[in-house]
Design an enzyme around this catalytic site. Structure first.
Site, PDB file in Angstrom:
ATOM      1  CG  LEU A 111      -1.960  -1.095   1.334  1.00 26.54           C
ATOM      2  CD1 LEU A 111      -2.712  -1.011   2.660  1.00 26.54           C
ATOM      3  CD2 LEU A 111      -2.941  -1.007   0.166  1.00 26.54           C
ATOM      4  CG  ASP A 112       0.464   4.217  -2.934  1.00 24.75           C
ATOM      5  OD1 ASP A 112       1.189   3.328  -3.398  1.00 24.75           O
ATOM      6  OD2 ASP A 112      -0.414   4.810  -3.590  1.00 24.75           O
ATOM      7  CG  LEU A 113       4.580   7.334   3.046  1.00 25.24           C
ATOM      8  CD1 LEU A 113       5.406   6.420   3.950  1.00 25.24           C
ATOM      9  CD2 LEU A 113       5.431   8.518   2.595  1.00 25.24           C
ATOM     10  CG  HIS A 125       1.114   5.262  -7.261  1.00 21.04           C
ATOM     11  ND1 HIS A 125       1.267   4.945  -5.945  1.00 21.04           N
ATOM     12  CD2 HIS A 125       2.187   6.026  -7.587  1.00 21.04           C
ATOM     13  CE1 HIS A 125       2.385   5.480  -5.482  1.00 21.04           C
ATOM     14  NE2 HIS A 125       2.964   6.127  -6.457  1.00 21.04           N
ATOM     15  CE  LYS A 161      -2.551   7.421  -3.424  1.00 24.10           C
ATOM     16  NZ  LYS A 161      -1.267   7.306  -2.756  1.00 24.10           N
TER      17      LYS A 161
END
Ligand code: URA
Length: 241
Positions: free
Chosen positions: A101-103, A193, A196
């Protein structure tokens, strides 16, 4: 398996610490004082007792983690706290997060040392559904729902697999850029991503993203961000089936 490795794998201490425990006669094998660190034992068959406590063999561990924002989905990192820094009550040292998962993304992350399960869950051909909640700037429309269902161009070789977009709420006014929408999106891929980029492709920006489920495993909402618990046997079976 060597006795010292067994005890170290089960989180009793480092290899040199457990050697000391064995030499100090703190370990019994089937009720008899251990012969030495190199003694061979059969995990699951032999009974190992350390300081009066039976140490059962756990080949695999499975944790459900509610990832908070601000930590990376990695085992080590030079700059940021990692998801592994949160998991303290573990036995195994070979744990890793399943996927990324992204930051800034929050939500469900599975942490395990079961490489085969991880491989299965992430295999592109399996199309395991992952559902996200997102807050998006801009007005998400029925046209976006159709575009996401058909698959959209996010700059990869192929368009995205059909995704299910559900609009939870959106401002009713005619606003374009200054309004907020809340949505749930289910995708069956895991491109970098991806969520997004899908919204960017329709001119919107994801402001907040949280993963709610992966396959049949749902985030336990009683876990606040940063908390974790072991999976139940039923949950492990759900993931494997
Ligand atoms: N899609 C994203 O854009 N980010 C994530 O962290 C997960 C899916």
């Amino acid at each position: 398996m060597r006795l010292d490795k067994y005890l170290a794998d089960m989180g009793i201490g480092t290899r040199s610490e457990v050697k000391q425990y064995i030499r100090r006669k703190q370990v019994l094998v089937n009720g008899v004082l251990a012969e030495g660190p190199q003694q061979k034992i059969e995990p699951g068959n032999d009974q190992i007792v350390f300081q009066g406590r039976e140490i059962a063999y756990l080949e695999y561990e499975y944790f459900m983690f509610h990832k908070p924002g601000g930590c990376v989905s990695a085992v080590t990192d030079q700059r940021y706290k990692t998801v592994m820094d949160y998991i303290v009550e573990k036995n195994r040292k070979d744990l890793f997060p399943v996927g990324r998962l992204d930051l800034d993304t929050e939500g469900l992350l599975l942490i395990t040392n079961d490489g085969a399960l991880s491989h299965d869950l992430l295999a592109p051909g399996r199309h395991i559904p992952k559902t996200y909640f997102a807050r998006v700037s801009g007005k998400v429309t029925e046209e976006d729902v159709r575009l996401f269902a058909d698959g959209i161009d996010i700059g990869e070789k192929k368009i995205t697999q059909p995704a299910k977009l559900q609009i939870l709420s959106t401002d009713s006014s005619e606003c374009e850029k200054n309004c907020l929408s809340e949505i749930e999106l289910t995708i069956t891929e895991g491109k970098y991503h991806q969520v997004k980029r899908m919204f960017e492709a329709v001119g919107k920006k994801v402001l907040y993203l949280k993963r709610l489920s992966m396959g049949d495993l749902k985030l336990d909402e009683s876990l606040p961000p940063g908390a974790y618990r072991r999976l139940t046997e039923v949950e492990v079976e759900l993931l494997k089936s």
